[in-house]
Design an enzyme around this catalytic site. Structure first.
Site, short mmCIF file in Angstrom:
data_model
loop_
_atom_site.label_atom_id
_atom_site.label_comp_id
_atom_site.label_asym_id
_atom_site.label_seq_id
_atom_site.Cartn_x
_atom_site.Cartn_y
_atom_site.Cartn_z
N LYS A 120 0.82 -1.21 0.00
CA LYS A 120 0.00 0.00 0.00
C LYS A 120 0.85 1.27 0.00
O LYS A 120 0.51 2.26 -0.64
CB LYS A 120 -0.96 -0.01 1.18
CG LYS A 120 -1.97 -1.17 1.15
CD LYS A 120 -3.06 -1.01 2.17
CE LYS A 120 -4.04 0.05 1.78
NZ LYS A 120 -4.77 -0.25 0.54
N THR A 140 -14.52 5.37 0.79
CA THR A 140 -14.53 4.85 -0.57
C THR A 140 -15.56 3.74 -0.68
O THR A 140 -15.66 2.88 0.20
CB THR A 140 -13.15 4.33 -0.98
OG1 THR A 140 -12.71 3.33 -0.05
CG2 THR A 140 -12.13 5.47 -0.98
N GLY A 200 -16.09 1.85 -3.75
CA GLY A 200 -15.89 1.05 -4.95
C GLY A 200 -16.63 1.64 -6.14
O GLY A 200 -16.52 2.84 -6.44
N ASP A 241 -5.68 2.31 -3.41
CA ASP A 241 -4.40 3.00 -3.30
C ASP A 241 -4.30 4.14 -4.31
O ASP A 241 -3.74 5.20 -4.01
CB ASP A 241 -3.25 2.01 -3.50
CG ASP A 241 -3.15 1.00 -2.38
OD1 ASP A 241 -3.58 1.31 -1.26
OD2 ASP A 241 -2.66 -0.12 -2.64
N ASN A 294 2.37 1.59 -3.55
CA ASN A 294 1.30 1.88 -4.51
C ASN A 294 0.84 3.33 -4.41
O ASN A 294 0.68 4.02 -5.42
CB ASN A 294 0.10 0.96 -4.25
CG ASN A 294 0.34 -0.46 -4.68
OD1 ASN A 294 1.30 -0.76 -5.38
ND2 ASN A 294 -0.53 -1.36 -4.25
#
Length: 302
Positions: free
Chosen positions: A40, A217, A219, A250, A43
């Site tokens: 993470k 978040t 998706g 990320d 990224n």
């Protein structure tokens, strides 16, 4: 240039593509295999660097990491504070992705577990525009020390609490922007995960967290932004054909940090991050599918 420090993990990503994710006890044949740089921390550093920020990564890797360091440097990430760990290999993430873009991930932390408070640079933020970006693939005490230090130095602290684990209230109080997904938010609050944007909104509106703003978040449903004293705002995601969702979160965090470091207000920063994550899921792999600024700001972008 906007300045971002990322304190976090670095992994070797081993990505297998399959028709369907295996059930317990089942063996399936992979249709493809890709090895790349992940973790993470790495990224999110690459995601921000591709959008034009000056990014410094603070991490630990094994003696086997020279190709990874070269790859990160080629992306424009400053790896001077990525230190070697004795008697530990670089972390490994085994990722299996199905035809719908869903995935399962198993991580061996390796050298990431060796990152210590003593490894943190004394100066994590030198101006209010500097952003410190943190996640949970390193030790809790390192996350806490980094957040408190950067806050004292006047920087903007962004915490992506993934994977989910408890966070001390004094650490949350040092966070300017908390970026959980819906499951991580529910875990922090000690409640059942709600369903859909409406359930997420209700949970977020009633959440009592000592941090500044919260960006959840969702998706394919985009994101929810809750700022102190204001109602939550839903930012829908553009419709795209998802190939691989690995690294989408990320990408979101890196893009959000990039915009915040540029002085963009939180709603506009989160909207841009939603679009960046939507672009990222249209390609295979975590870092390989992260957009560059020209792609994200193109008139033809989603």
């Amino acid at each position: 240039m906007p300045s971002i420090t990322v304190v976090g993990s670095v992994n070797r990503d081993l990505v297998l593509t399959v028709q369907d994710l295996p059930r317990p006890g089942e063996t399936v044949l992979a249709e493809g295999f890709v090895e790349g740089v992940g973790g993470k921390g790495a990224n999110q550093a690459v995601a921000a660097a591709r959008l034009g920020s000056r990014v410094r990564l603070v991490a630990r890797v094994g003696a086997d990491a020279e190709p990874i360091l070269r790859a990160l440097a080629a992306e424009g990430v400053d790896v001077a504070a990525v230190l070697p760990a004795e008697d530990a290999s670089t972390g490994i993430a085994s990722v299996v992705v199905d035809r719908a873009g869903e995935n399962t991930i198993v991580v061996n932390p390796g050298a990431n577990a060796a990152l210590a408070i003593a490894d943190l640079p004394e100066q994590l933020a030198s101006a209010a525009s500097d952003v410190l970006l943190l996640q949970h693939e390193i030790a809790p005490e390192v996350v806490a020390a980094a957040a408190l230090r950067a806050r004292q130095q006047g920087g903007t602290v962004v915490l992506n609490p993934a994977p989910a684990r408890p966070v001390a209230r004094e650490v949350l109080a040092a966070v300017d922007v908390l970026v959980p997904n819906l499951g991580e938010l529910a875990s922090l609050l000690g409640v059942e995960r709600p369903t859909g944007p409406d359930g997420a909104r209700e949970l977020l509106e009633n959440a009592e967290l000592p941090c500044g703003a919260v960006v959840v978040t969702l998706g394919a449903d985009g994101a929810l932004v809750k700022q102190p004293g204001r109602p939550a705002v839903h930012l829908p995601a553009p419709e795209v054909e998802a190939v691989d969702t690995v690294g989408a979160g990320d990408t979101f965090c890196g893009a959000l940090a990039d915009s915040l470091a540029r002085g963009t207000d939180l709603l506009a920063a989160a909207e841009r991050a939603v679009r960046a994550a939507s672009l990222a899921v249209t390609g295979l792999g975590a870092q390989s599918s992260m957009p560059y600024a020209a792609q994200l700001d193109s008139p033809t972008a989603p």
